[in-house]
Design a protein around this motif. Structure first.
Motif, PDB file in Angstrom:
ATOM      1  N   ARG A 116     -46.147  -8.820 -23.178  1.00  0.00           N
ATOM      2  CA  ARG A 116     -45.774  -8.962 -24.575  1.00  0.00           C
ATOM      3  C   ARG A 116     -45.741  -7.569 -25.197  1.00  0.00           C
ATOM      4  NH1 ARG A 116     -45.375 -13.225 -22.469  1.00  0.00           N
ATOM      5  NH2 ARG A 116     -46.110 -15.281 -23.143  1.00  0.00           N
ATOM      6  N   LEU A 117     -44.585  -7.173 -25.709  1.00  0.00           N
ATOM      7  CA  LEU A 117     -44.421  -5.860 -26.305  1.00  0.00           C
ATOM      8  C   LEU A 117     -44.096  -6.001 -27.792  1.00  0.00           C
ATOM      9  CD1 LEU A 117     -42.341  -4.120 -23.478  1.00  0.00           C
ATOM     10  CD2 LEU A 117     -44.808  -3.989 -23.868  1.00  0.00           C
ATOM     11  N   PRO A 118     -44.406  -4.985 -28.581  1.00  0.00           N
ATOM     12  CA  PRO A 118     -44.143  -5.069 -30.023  1.00  0.00           C
ATOM     13  C   PRO A 118     -42.657  -5.294 -30.323  1.00  0.00           C
ATOM     14  CG  PRO A 118     -45.575  -3.207 -29.518  1.00  0.00           C
ATOM     15  CD  PRO A 118     -45.076  -3.726 -28.211  1.00  0.00           C
ATOM     16  N   ASN A 119     -42.394  -6.129 -31.309  1.00  0.00           N
ATOM     17  CA  ASN A 119     -41.035  -6.371 -31.814  1.00  0.00           C
ATOM     18  C   ASN A 119     -40.087  -6.807 -30.702  1.00  0.00           C
ATOM     19  OD1 ASN A 119     -39.198  -6.526 -33.975  1.00  0.00           O
ATOM     20  ND2 ASN A 119     -38.381  -4.499 -33.508  1.00  0.00           N
ATOM     21  N   MET A 120     -40.593  -7.562 -29.754  1.00  0.00           N
ATOM     22  CA  MET A 120     -39.777  -7.985 -28.616  1.00  0.00           C
ATOM     23  C   MET A 120     -38.902  -9.185 -28.975  1.00  0.00           C
ATOM     24  SD  MET A 120     -41.122  -8.631 -24.733  1.00  0.00           S
ATOM     25  CE  MET A 120     -42.046 -10.123 -25.107  1.00  0.00           C
ATOM     26  N   LYS A 121     -37.619  -9.099 -28.650  1.00  0.00           N
ATOM     27  CA  LYS A 121     -36.671 -10.188 -28.863  1.00  0.00           C
ATOM     28  C   LYS A 121     -36.308 -10.803 -27.517  1.00  0.00           C
ATOM     29  CE  LYS A 121     -36.894  -8.918 -33.107  1.00  0.00           C
ATOM     30  NZ  LYS A 121     -37.813  -9.630 -34.006  1.00  0.00           N
ATOM     31  N   HIS A 122     -35.569 -11.892 -27.560  1.00  0.00           N
ATOM     32  CA  HIS A 122     -35.303 -12.648 -26.334  1.00  0.00           C
ATOM     33  C   HIS A 122     -33.803 -12.854 -26.142  1.00  0.00           C
ATOM     34  CE1 HIS A 122     -39.587 -13.660 -25.716  1.00  0.00           C
ATOM     35  NE2 HIS A 122     -39.615 -13.481 -27.032  1.00  0.00           N
ATOM     36  N   ALA A 123     -33.393 -12.819 -24.893  1.00  0.00           N
ATOM     37  CA  ALA A 123     -31.972 -12.924 -24.568  1.00  0.00           C
ATOM     38  C   ALA A 123     -31.675 -14.217 -23.824  1.00  0.00           C
ATOM     39  CB  ALA A 123     -31.540 -11.738 -23.707  1.00  0.00           C
ATOM     40  N   ALA A 124     -30.487 -14.738 -24.070  1.00  0.00           N
ATOM     41  CA  ALA A 124     -29.930 -15.843 -23.280  1.00  0.00           C
ATOM     42  C   ALA A 124     -28.516 -15.461 -22.912  1.00  0.00           C
ATOM     43  CB  ALA A 124     -29.952 -17.144 -24.077  1.00  0.00           C
ATOM     44  N   ILE A 125     -28.081 -15.885 -21.734  1.00  0.00           N
ATOM     45  CA  ILE A 125     -26.796 -15.443 -21.191  1.00  0.00           C
ATOM     46  C   ILE A 125     -25.806 -16.593 -21.184  1.00  0.00           C
ATOM     47  CG2 ILE A 125     -25.637 -14.521 -19.150  1.00  0.00           C
ATOM     48  CD1 ILE A 125     -28.274 -13.118 -18.432  1.00  0.00           C
ATOM     49  N   LEU A 126     -24.633 -16.342 -21.741  1.00  0.00           N
ATOM     50  CA  LEU A 126     -23.530 -17.299 -21.662  1.00  0.00           C
ATOM     51  C   LEU A 126     -22.825 -17.090 -20.338  1.00  0.00           C
ATOM     52  CD1 LEU A 126     -21.834 -19.484 -23.149  1.00  0.00           C
ATOM     53  CD2 LEU A 126     -20.337 -17.613 -23.898  1.00  0.00           C
ATOM     54  N   ARG A 127     -22.641 -18.172 -19.586  1.00  0.00           N
ATOM     55  CA  ARG A 127     -22.094 -18.075 -18.241  1.00  0.00           C
ATOM     56  C   ARG A 127     -20.795 -18.875 -18.129  1.00  0.00           C
ATOM     57  NH1 ARG A 127     -25.809 -15.889 -14.737  1.00  0.00           N
ATOM     58  NH2 ARG A 127     -27.920 -15.630 -15.589  1.00  0.00           N
ATOM     59  N   SER A 128     -19.941 -18.410 -17.241  1.00  0.00           N
ATOM     60  CA  SER A 128     -18.642 -19.051 -17.083  1.00  0.00           C
ATOM     61  C   SER A 128     -18.774 -20.424 -16.434  1.00  0.00           C
ATOM     62  CB  SER A 128     -17.728 -18.187 -16.213  1.00  0.00           C
ATOM     63  OG  SER A 128     -16.572 -18.907 -15.842  1.00  0.00           O
ATOM     64  N   PRO A 129     -18.077 -21.436 -16.992  1.00  0.00           N
ATOM     65  CA  PRO A 129     -18.025 -22.745 -16.329  1.00  0.00           C
ATOM     66  C   PRO A 129     -16.906 -22.810 -15.289  1.00  0.00           C
ATOM     67  CG  PRO A 129     -16.925 -22.892 -18.432  1.00  0.00           C
ATOM     68  CD  PRO A 129     -17.435 -21.477 -18.322  1.00  0.00           C
ATOM     69  N   TYR A 130     -16.108 -21.753 -15.217  1.00  0.00           N
ATOM     70  CA  TYR A 130     -14.971 -21.721 -14.300  1.00  0.00           C
ATOM     71  C   TYR A 130     -15.250 -20.764 -13.139  1.00  0.00           C
ATOM     72  CZ  TYR A 130     -12.266 -24.014 -17.992  1.00  0.00           C
ATOM     73  OH  TYR A 130     -11.804 -24.891 -18.938  1.00  0.00           O
ATOM     74  N   PRO A 131     -14.759 -21.087 -11.942  1.00  0.00           N
ATOM     75  CA  PRO A 131     -14.925 -20.175 -10.808  1.00  0.00           C
ATOM     76  C   PRO A 131     -13.902 -19.042 -10.797  1.00  0.00           C
ATOM     77  CG  PRO A 131     -13.822 -22.161 -10.085  1.00  0.00           C
ATOM     78  CD  PRO A 131     -14.188 -22.389 -11.520  1.00  0.00           C
ATOM     79  N   HIS A 132     -12.783 -19.252 -11.490  1.00  0.00           N
ATOM     80  CA  HIS A 132     -11.740 -18.224 -11.487  1.00  0.00           C
ATOM     81  C   HIS A 132     -10.864 -18.452 -12.708  1.00  0.00           C
ATOM     82  CE1 HIS A 132      -8.501 -15.889  -8.966  1.00  0.00           C
ATOM     83  NE2 HIS A 132      -9.195 -15.088  -9.765  1.00  0.00           N
ATOM     84  N   ALA A 133     -10.865 -17.506 -13.633  1.00  0.00           N
ATOM     85  CA  ALA A 133     -10.085 -17.690 -14.861  1.00  0.00           C
ATOM     86  C   ALA A 133      -9.972 -16.371 -15.608  1.00  0.00           C
ATOM     87  CB  ALA A 133     -10.736 -18.744 -15.767  1.00  0.00           C
ATOM     88  N   TRP A 134      -8.818 -16.184 -16.271  1.00  0.00           N
ATOM     89  CA  TRP A 134      -8.660 -15.077 -17.203  1.00  0.00           C
ATOM     90  C   TRP A 134      -9.456 -15.379 -18.469  1.00  0.00           C
ATOM     91  CZ3 TRP A 134      -6.782 -10.673 -15.556  1.00  0.00           C
ATOM     92  CH2 TRP A 134      -5.801 -10.662 -14.553  1.00  0.00           C
ATOM     93  N   ILE A 135     -10.050 -14.329 -19.037  1.00  0.00           N
ATOM     94  CA  ILE A 135     -10.663 -14.454 -20.365  1.00  0.00           C
ATOM     95  C   ILE A 135      -9.633 -13.950 -21.376  1.00  0.00           C
ATOM     96  CG2 ILE A 135     -12.554 -13.724 -21.867  1.00  0.00           C
ATOM     97  CD1 ILE A 135     -14.258 -13.322 -19.388  1.00  0.00           C
ATOM     98  N   ARG A 136      -9.032 -14.874 -22.117  1.00  0.00           N
ATOM     99  CA  ARG A 136      -7.970 -14.515 -23.047  1.00  0.00           C
ATOM    100  C   ARG A 136      -8.496 -14.183 -24.443  1.00  0.00           C
ATOM    101  NH1 ARG A 136      -4.332 -12.644 -19.756  1.00  0.00           N
ATOM    102  NH2 ARG A 136      -3.284 -14.221 -18.444  1.00  0.00           N
ATOM    103  N   GLY A 137      -9.721 -14.546 -24.708  1.00  0.00           N
ATOM    104  CA  GLY A 137     -10.281 -14.244 -26.009  1.00  0.00           C
ATOM    105  C   GLY A 137     -11.686 -14.789 -26.133  1.00  0.00           C
ATOM    106  N   MET A 138     -12.430 -14.279 -27.136  1.00  0.00           N
ATOM    107  CA  MET A 138     -13.798 -14.732 -27.375  1.00  0.00           C
ATOM    108  C   MET A 138     -14.104 -14.618 -28.863  1.00  0.00           C
ATOM    109  SD  MET A 138     -17.421 -13.373 -25.741  1.00  0.00           S
ATOM    110  CE  MET A 138     -16.789 -13.556 -24.081  1.00  0.00           C
ATOM    111  N   GLU A 139     -14.641 -15.675 -29.437  1.00  0.00           N
ATOM    112  CA  GLU A 139     -15.015 -15.698 -30.849  1.00  0.00           C
ATOM    113  C   GLU A 139     -16.524 -15.919 -30.959  1.00  0.00           C
ATOM    114  OE1 GLU A 139     -15.379 -15.160 -34.417  1.00  0.00           O
ATOM    115  OE2 GLU A 139     -13.260 -15.097 -33.766  1.00  0.00           O
ATOM    116  N   THR A 140     -17.209 -14.944 -31.575  1.00  0.00           N
ATOM    117  CA  THR A 140     -18.670 -14.994 -31.623  1.00  0.00           C
ATOM    118  C   THR A 140     -19.235 -15.165 -33.022  1.00  0.00           C
ATOM    119  OG1 THR A 140     -18.809 -12.580 -31.812  1.00  0.00           O
ATOM    120  CG2 THR A 140     -18.810 -13.519 -29.577  1.00  0.00           C
ATOM    121  N   SER A 141     -18.387 -15.166 -34.035  1.00  0.00           N
ATOM    122  CA  SER A 141     -18.893 -15.140 -35.413  1.00  0.00           C
ATOM    123  C   SER A 141     -19.762 -16.353 -35.747  1.00  0.00           C
ATOM    124  CB  SER A 141     -17.728 -15.039 -36.402  1.00  0.00           C
ATOM    125  OG  SER A 141     -16.835 -16.140 -36.243  1.00  0.00           O
TER     126      SER A 141
END
Length: 813
Positions: free
Chosen positions: A34-59
């Motif tokens: 446990r470190l001071p001011n520590m935040k936590h990460a989660a990873i978004l993973r592809s549901p596809y085995p092979h695909a172009w990424i044409r865009g991403m909206e994160t707002s």
């Protein structure tokens, strides 16, 4: 080099010093930090085995508690592709940049106040995928019409090389027959109890990074990440936790996640923690390399194997990343196994498919090798009508041939292979078991006996990886070789010893064995030795190869320790000689005292010498440094780069393992029951037999998993079907049989104590022996075994297919 074997403490089965702390719940694992001011990460993973990424909206994902989002676009701007030792590498980043190439590939990271908020935010990120055709089969992937994963390569072959050792044309001419086989080795993993874990922070004032992780051999990966992120290596401090909940090779594949979380920390300016969950680990961390092997053996009618020709196709998944293509080359020095085979032709193809990526799995590269080689030995015996044990005796390297240099450049240090094999035969009462097998077959029962006799390589020479490039290509680059390890030994003013190690164990008991060795060298008690064993790149003297992998500790680790300890001892004796007015060579150390040989009353206590070195420095011999301290950075001298004929001593010590297994197969269900399992190991001098036997039992469990249970399965659409322990089966204590373990000790002349590695053990030989035993059991039914794992469903199907073929043949007649 060996000058000492067992002593008062070395060779004894002392209880592990580490156990009390761990059993009391006082371990220090990654999630305990446990470190001071520590935040936590989660990873978004592809549901596809092979695909172009044409865009991403994160707002929409910027909900309360979210501190930032890292995307593939960010990763491309903040880093460059990882380096890998092949001619035309794919552009592999820590997150997908242009398209995804396997299910589970990271595409974005959310950093939030806690993991719950981060996971919720993942659901609010919109990614526009354009699906592409997939290729899942390794042999389909190399066809011209296969979907191409990487346009910059132009095919799915990441690397291709051919090798010639000896003269295979001569072997073919002298042979009485050539026996051929095709073998499929499965994609399976290590499943450590503790998954990947990373904590990273960034100081914008000093531009320094601090990274915590739980990979036990981090130094090469430290450099890979620094290069990819454009960071000077001295600006990136890596710390490995004191306790690691297993590794077994798979954590080698953690470094892209270290880079990813480090970039997240830099973008947000915060300390970021990520702990991989089990689904992530099974879906997208790393597995062993699945392999297709085409193998030919040129054989005399008396069973002599003259030469081998093999073509291997290794599948490294959607990308190739370091240490690949190591799986194909790690076994170079021992590629002909325990046999006197002087001719070998190899063709190696490293291939990409839309499966998850690979990393070493316990027994890296040797599991795949020995399954095909040892199956081939049994096939030779069957073709010639010989006993498979007889064929092995016929071809073994003999005791008087050591040190033995293989056709591929390996230097086997010591061994007595026929004796060890005979020990295994005796343990299962081989002659009696053959008689019982004959009776069982008359009763319709399917009993099988299988062997595997393999050379166990340890302390890999990093130069072997460069075999992926031609001699001409290697000559244009800086040569690579070595297997270095470091230790610091210091004696305090009261005569107690502290050792600073960097071997990062994951349960092997290094602290205990270090204490035993130092106690023997300095004639003290193991309780008088304490050990610090944490890698910190800013607080340790380390080499790029430092760590705990490839069974390094027992060979290069203990040798470095002994050298450092003997430096301290030499200084102790020089000080004592000065104080006793005697010559150092006339002194003896025993039970905490130093006396002049032949004059036991003329003596001084070791702690008196230590006190002098620290408290009365003017009493030291002229020109001597104060204190009692020594450090060693040691690399085994056999570690050299590959030569102009592609020969390399790919490891530095070579043990021997032989398995003898008796099974019974139920013809109605395909279930395999193990009746007897004898496992004989030659790891040179045994430093602590209790610890070694624990290592062997663990490796047998791994072997059982890869032989009968474990495989990463995918459907035709590229979806992983085994992303939980409900679907990915691992053996439990209930499935692991009683194993009769025995040792033969032939000390290595290349290590200080004669010890060799033992950590990878039976996971290399077990799958081959189990495959041979099952093949022997099913031989009366005409079933051929050329693949793993052999679960009940697969065996039942093989039996039914054989029955159909027999029925069709009868009808045709």
């Amino acid at each position: 080099m060996s000058s000492q074997g067992k002593g008062k403490w070395v060779g004894k089965g002392l209880k592990r010093k580490e156990d009390l702390r761990l059993l009391a719940g006082r371990g220090n694992f990654m999630d305990d930090i446990r470190l001071p001011n520590m935040k936590h990460a989660a990873i978004l993973r592809s549901p596809y085995p092979h695909a172009w990424i044409r865009g991403m909206e994160t707002s929409e994902a910027l909900i309360p508690g979210v501190r930032g989002i890292l995307t593939g676009e960010d990763v491309a701007k903040m880093s460059k592709p990882f380096s890998v030792g092949v001619q035309v590498p794919p552009k592999y980043y820590s997150a997908a940049v242009d398209k995804v190439r396997f299910v589970g590939e990271p595409v974005a990271v959310v950093i939030a106040d806690n993991r719950y908020i981060a996971e919720d935010a993942l659901d609010l990120i919109e990614v526009d995928y354009e699906p592409l055709p997939v290729v899942m089969d390794i042999e389909e992937a190399i066809k011209p019409e296969a979907p191409i994963l990487h346009d910059n390569i132009g095919s799915n072959i990441y690397s291709q090389r051919s090798f010639k050792y000896g003269d295979m044309e001569k072997a073919y001419k002298e042979a009485d027959l050539v026996i051929k086989g095709k073998f499929d080795f499965p994609k399976y993993g290590s499943t450590p109890i503790e998954t990947y874990a990373v904590i990273a922070s960034y100081d914008p004032l000093t531009e320094d990074f601090v990274v915590y992780s739980n990979y036990q051999g981090p130094l090469v990966n430290h450099l890979l990440v620094a290069i990819a992120l454009g960071i000077p290596e001295n600006k990136m401090r890596w710390i490995v936790t004191k306790d690691i909940g297993g590794g077994f090779g798979t954590k080698t594949g953690m470094y892209p996640y270290i880079a990813l979380i480090t970039l997240a920390a830099k973008k947000t300016g915060m300390c970021v923690k990520w702990i991989e969950d089990r689904r992530e680990h099974l879906l997208a961390s790393a597995t062993g390399t699945d392999r297709v092997t085409y193998l030919e053996a040129s054989v005399k009618r008396d069973g002599t194997i003259l030469g081998l020709k093999d073509k291997v196709l290794d599948n490294t998944g959607g990308y190739i990343r370091a240490p690949e293509p190591g799986c194909a080359y790690r076994s170079t020095g021992n590629h002909t196994g325990a046999y006197q085979i002087r001719h070998l032709d190899r063709e190696v193809l490293i291939v990409g498919t839309n499966k998850c990526l690979t990393a070493p799995n316990r027994g890296y590269g040797c599991q795949e090798l020995y399954f095909s080689l040892e199956r081939m030995v049994d096939m030779i015996a069957a073709e010639l009508g010989m006993d498979p044990a007889q064929v092995r005796f016929k071809n073994f390297i003999q005791p008087d041939q050591f040190p033995y240099t293989t056709a591929t450049g390996g230097v086997y240090d010591a061994g007595d292979y026929p004796k060890a094999f005979q020990m295994a035969l005796d343990k299962i009462e081989y002659k009696k078991m053959r008689e019982e097998q004959h009776k069982a077959r008359e009763e319709g029962r399917l009993i099988g006996i299988g062997f595997a006799s393999i050379v166990d390589p340890s302390v890999t020479n990093m130069g072997y990886v460069t075999l992926a490039k031609t001699v001409e290509e290697r000559q244009k680059e800086h040569p690579k070789s070595g297997s270095g390890e470091s230790f610091i030994v210091e004696m305090g003013p009261l005569g107690k010893v502290h050792v600073i190690a960097s071997t990062n164990p994951q349960g092997q008991g290094h602290d205990t064995v270090i204490s035993q060795i130092v106690a023997d060298e300095l004639e003290i008690h193991p309780d008088d030795v304490t050990v610090s064993n944490v890698v910190d790149t800013h607080d340790r003297v380390v080499t790029i190869s430092t760590g705990s992998y490839s069974s390094r500790f027992a060979s290069v680790g203990t040798t470095a320790l002994v050298i450092a300890t003997r430096k301290v001892k030499e200084k102790i004796l020089k000080i004592a000689a000065h104080l006793l007015e005697a010559r150092a060579e006339d002194l003896e150390m025993k039970e905490g005292k130093i006396h002049v040989k032949g004059f036991p009353d003329k003596s001084i206590q070791v702690k008196h010498v230590a006190g002098t070195a620290h408290w009365n420095q003017s009493a030291l011999p002229e020109g001597m440094d104060v204190g009692l301290y020594a450090s060693t950075l040691y690399s085994m001298p056999t570690s050299k780069p590959p030569d102009e004929l592609d020969r390399v001593d790919s490891s530095n010590t070579y043990g021997f393992i032989t398995e003898a297994i008796v099974v019974e197969v139920d013809p109605e269900t395909g279930e395999v029951k193990i009746l007897k399992w004898a496992s004989v190991h030659d790891a040179g001098t045994i430093l602590n037999p209790t610890i070694v036997e624990g290592q062997i039992m663990g490796s047998c469990a791994h072997a059982l998993g890869g032989s009968l249970y474990e495989e990463f399965a995918y459907d035709e659409y590229g979806q992983c079907l085994t992303a939980s322990f409900q679907d990915y089966l691992v053996p439990t204590a209930m499935e692991v049989p009683k194993i009769d373990i025995e040792h033969l000790e032939t000390p290595s002349p290349f290590t200080a104590l004669g010890s060799k590695g033992a950590g990878e053990g039976s996971c290399m030989s077990g799958p081959a022996a189990l495959g041979n035993a099952i093949a022997d059991a099913l031989a009366p039914l005409g079933v051929t075994i050329n693949e793993l794992p052999l679960g009940p469903n697969k065996i039942w199907k093989l039996i039914q297919e054989s029955k159909r073929k027999e029925s069709n043949g009868t009808i045709a007649q």
